[in-house]
Design a protein around this motif. Sequence first.
Motif, PDB file in Angstrom:
ATOM      1  N   ASP A  92     -16.713  33.056  39.836  1.00  0.00           N
ATOM      2  CA  ASP A  92     -16.630  33.532  38.452  1.00  0.00           C
ATOM      3  C   ASP A  92     -15.193  33.683  37.968  1.00  0.00           C
ATOM      4  O   ASP A  92     -14.964  34.255  36.896  1.00  0.00           O
ATOM      5  CB  ASP A  92     -17.355  34.877  38.319  1.00  0.00           C
ATOM      6  CG  ASP A  92     -18.803  34.797  38.769  1.00  0.00           C
ATOM      7  OD1 ASP A  92     -19.488  33.848  38.344  1.00  0.00           O
ATOM      8  OD2 ASP A  92     -19.238  35.662  39.545  1.00  0.00           O
ATOM      9  N   THR A  99     -13.287  35.013  29.579  1.00  0.00           N
ATOM     10  CA  THR A  99     -13.755  36.228  28.893  1.00  0.00           C
ATOM     11  C   THR A  99     -12.583  37.129  28.513  1.00  0.00           C
ATOM     12  O   THR A  99     -12.584  37.755  27.451  1.00  0.00           O
ATOM     13  CB  THR A  99     -14.736  36.991  29.791  1.00  0.00           C
ATOM     14  OG1 THR A  99     -15.827  36.140  30.135  1.00  0.00           O
ATOM     15  CG2 THR A  99     -15.269  38.233  29.086  1.00  0.00           C
ATOM     16  N   GLN A 139     -14.968  43.924  32.637  1.00  0.00           N
ATOM     17  CA  GLN A 139     -16.037  43.105  32.089  1.00  0.00           C
ATOM     18  C   GLN A 139     -17.368  43.557  32.661  1.00  0.00           C
ATOM     19  O   GLN A 139     -17.413  44.143  33.755  1.00  0.00           O
ATOM     20  CB  GLN A 139     -15.799  41.630  32.442  1.00  0.00           C
ATOM     21  CG  GLN A 139     -14.465  41.097  31.927  1.00  0.00           C
ATOM     22  CD  GLN A 139     -14.243  39.645  32.280  1.00  0.00           C
ATOM     23  OE1 GLN A 139     -15.157  38.937  32.704  1.00  0.00           O
ATOM     24  NE2 GLN A 139     -13.007  39.182  32.102  1.00  0.00           N
ATOM     25  N   PRO A 140     -18.480  43.278  31.972  1.00  0.00           N
ATOM     26  CA  PRO A 140     -19.783  43.703  32.490  1.00  0.00           C
ATOM     27  C   PRO A 140     -20.216  42.867  33.692  1.00  0.00           C
ATOM     28  O   PRO A 140     -19.653  41.812  33.987  1.00  0.00           O
ATOM     29  CB  PRO A 140     -20.716  43.462  31.299  1.00  0.00           C
ATOM     30  CG  PRO A 140     -20.056  42.365  30.525  1.00  0.00           C
ATOM     31  CD  PRO A 140     -18.578  42.614  30.661  1.00  0.00           C
ATOM     32  N   ARG A 141     -21.218  43.355  34.390  1.00  0.00           N
ATOM     33  CA  ARG A 141     -21.837  42.595  35.466  1.00  0.00           C
ATOM     34  C   ARG A 141     -22.460  41.322  34.889  1.00  0.00           C
ATOM     35  O   ARG A 141     -22.667  41.195  33.682  1.00  0.00           O
ATOM     36  CB  ARG A 141     -22.922  43.434  36.138  1.00  0.00           C
ATOM     37  CG  ARG A 141     -22.399  44.629  36.916  1.00  0.00           C
ATOM     38  CD  ARG A 141     -23.524  45.608  37.239  1.00  0.00           C
ATOM     39  NE  ARG A 141     -24.612  44.966  37.942  1.00  0.00           N
ATOM     40  CZ  ARG A 141     -24.735  44.948  39.272  1.00  0.00           C
ATOM     41  NH1 ARG A 141     -23.825  45.552  40.028  1.00  0.00           N
ATOM     42  NH2 ARG A 141     -25.750  44.361  39.852  1.00  0.00           N
ATOM     43  N   LEU A 142     -22.775  40.397  35.759  1.00  0.00           N
ATOM     44  CA  LEU A 142     -23.470  39.184  35.339  1.00  0.00           C
ATOM     45  C   LEU A 142     -24.842  39.542  34.773  1.00  0.00           C
ATOM     46  O   LEU A 142     -25.460  40.524  35.191  1.00  0.00           O
ATOM     47  CB  LEU A 142     -23.633  38.236  36.526  1.00  0.00           C
ATOM     48  CG  LEU A 142     -22.345  37.711  37.169  1.00  0.00           C
ATOM     49  CD1 LEU A 142     -22.683  36.949  38.446  1.00  0.00           C
ATOM     50  CD2 LEU A 142     -21.573  36.832  36.193  1.00  0.00           C
ATOM     51  N   GLU A 143     -25.329  38.729  33.848  1.00  0.00           N
ATOM     52  CA  GLU A 143     -26.648  38.995  33.270  1.00  0.00           C
ATOM     53  C   GLU A 143     -27.748  38.886  34.322  1.00  0.00           C
ATOM     54  O   GLU A 143     -28.751  39.605  34.266  1.00  0.00           O
ATOM     55  CB  GLU A 143     -26.910  38.022  32.116  1.00  0.00           C
ATOM     56  CG  GLU A 143     -26.032  38.260  30.895  1.00  0.00           C
ATOM     57  CD  GLU A 143     -26.397  37.369  29.736  1.00  0.00           C
ATOM     58  OE1 GLU A 143     -27.418  36.649  29.848  1.00  0.00           O
ATOM     59  OE2 GLU A 143     -25.674  37.378  28.727  1.00  0.00           O
ATOM     60  N   SER A 144     -27.579  37.976  35.277  1.00  0.00           N
ATOM     61  CA  SER A 144     -28.551  37.822  36.368  1.00  0.00           C
ATOM     62  C   SER A 144     -27.810  37.941  37.698  1.00  0.00           C
ATOM     63  O   SER A 144     -26.824  37.232  37.928  1.00  0.00           O
ATOM     64  CB  SER A 144     -29.249  36.459  36.289  1.00  0.00           C
ATOM     65  OG  SER A 144     -29.984  36.344  35.080  1.00  0.00           O
ATOM     66  N   SER A 145     -28.300  38.812  38.554  1.00  0.00           N
ATOM     67  CA  SER A 145     -27.661  39.000  39.856  1.00  0.00           C
ATOM     68  C   SER A 145     -27.931  37.812  40.780  1.00  0.00           C
ATOM     69  O   SER A 145     -28.970  37.152  40.685  1.00  0.00           O
ATOM     70  CB  SER A 145     -28.178  40.275  40.523  1.00  0.00           C
ATOM     71  OG  SER A 145     -27.796  41.409  39.795  1.00  0.00           O
ATOM     72  N   ASP A 158     -17.284  46.283  35.174  1.00  0.00           N
ATOM     73  CA  ASP A 158     -16.977  47.509  34.443  1.00  0.00           C
ATOM     74  C   ASP A 158     -15.542  47.935  34.761  1.00  0.00           C
ATOM     75  O   ASP A 158     -14.620  47.165  34.559  1.00  0.00           O
ATOM     76  CB  ASP A 158     -17.995  48.595  34.796  1.00  0.00           C
ATOM     77  CG  ASP A 158     -17.947  49.785  33.843  1.00  0.00           C
ATOM     78  OD1 ASP A 158     -17.396  49.647  32.738  1.00  0.00           O
ATOM     79  OD2 ASP A 158     -18.452  50.854  34.204  1.00  0.00           O
ATOM     80  N   GLY A 171     -24.505  41.497  41.495  1.00  0.00           N
ATOM     81  CA  GLY A 171     -24.268  40.966  40.164  1.00  0.00           C
ATOM     82  C   GLY A 171     -22.841  41.104  39.679  1.00  0.00           C
ATOM     83  O   GLY A 171     -22.563  40.926  38.493  1.00  0.00           O
ATOM     84  N   ARG A 173     -18.900  40.073  39.136  1.00  0.00           N
ATOM     85  CA  ARG A 173     -18.229  38.798  38.904  1.00  0.00           C
ATOM     86  C   ARG A 173     -17.268  38.531  40.055  1.00  0.00           C
ATOM     87  O   ARG A 173     -16.351  39.317  40.300  1.00  0.00           O
ATOM     88  CB  ARG A 173     -17.490  38.825  37.562  1.00  0.00           C
ATOM     89  CG  ARG A 173     -18.446  39.054  36.392  1.00  0.00           C
ATOM     90  CD  ARG A 173     -17.771  38.920  35.048  1.00  0.00           C
ATOM     91  NE  ARG A 173     -18.744  39.162  33.977  1.00  0.00           N
ATOM     92  CZ  ARG A 173     -18.665  38.650  32.753  1.00  0.00           C
ATOM     93  NH1 ARG A 173     -17.633  37.878  32.430  1.00  0.00           N
ATOM     94  NH2 ARG A 173     -19.586  38.903  31.855  1.00  0.00           N
TER      95      ARG A 173
END
Length: 204
Positions: A92, A99, A139-145, A158, A171, A173
């Motif tokens: 990632d 991002t 940044q947020p976690r991935l949408e799908s782990s 986070d 999940g 990155r």
Amino acid sequence: MLAVRVRRCGGRAVLLEVDDAAGVAAVAAAVRDAALPEVRELVPAARTVLVEVAPGAATERVVQVARAADAAAGEAGTGTVHTLPVTYDGEDLALVAETAGLSVDEVVALHSGAEYRVDFCGFTPGFGYLSGLPEPLRQPRLESSRTAVPAGSVGIADVYSCVYPRRSPGGWRLIGRTDTVLFDPDADPPALFTPGDRVRFEPR
């Protein structure tokens, strides 16, 4: 003095609630340094510290020590400093750079240029939540782990960075990997990280 909210947990434990991770570090350090003979276990988390005492012991002294903790003591880690060599080639890494609006080299420089504190451990044995992630990399976690993240993977999510101590779902990155062993059940202690430790990442 810190604002510490006290919640009883059965007859042998108290849950000490504070406002932030620095407060957790300060309270945990104060209780640990007090070396109270009645304390049997101390478990820091994101905003709480659970303290268990011996059968028949009271928790009043634990609460007194926690409320007298020096808030400034939680701003920096006080434990062992770990330097982990990292190969920055995570799946990632390009996504994180895009991002954040940065180049890959800038992401590596930011991540490896910071010093992190082990706020607490959880999820799986040896997994430390490392605060200190530079603001541009949050940044947020991935949408799908992922169903399986390789051991040694270095990730961000986070406000934290992490290193996966064993192959497991996850999940976060992924931006790199290290060969450092974070958990060995035959070692003493088995986990490399202890809350309060500091961690640095060194590009290789």
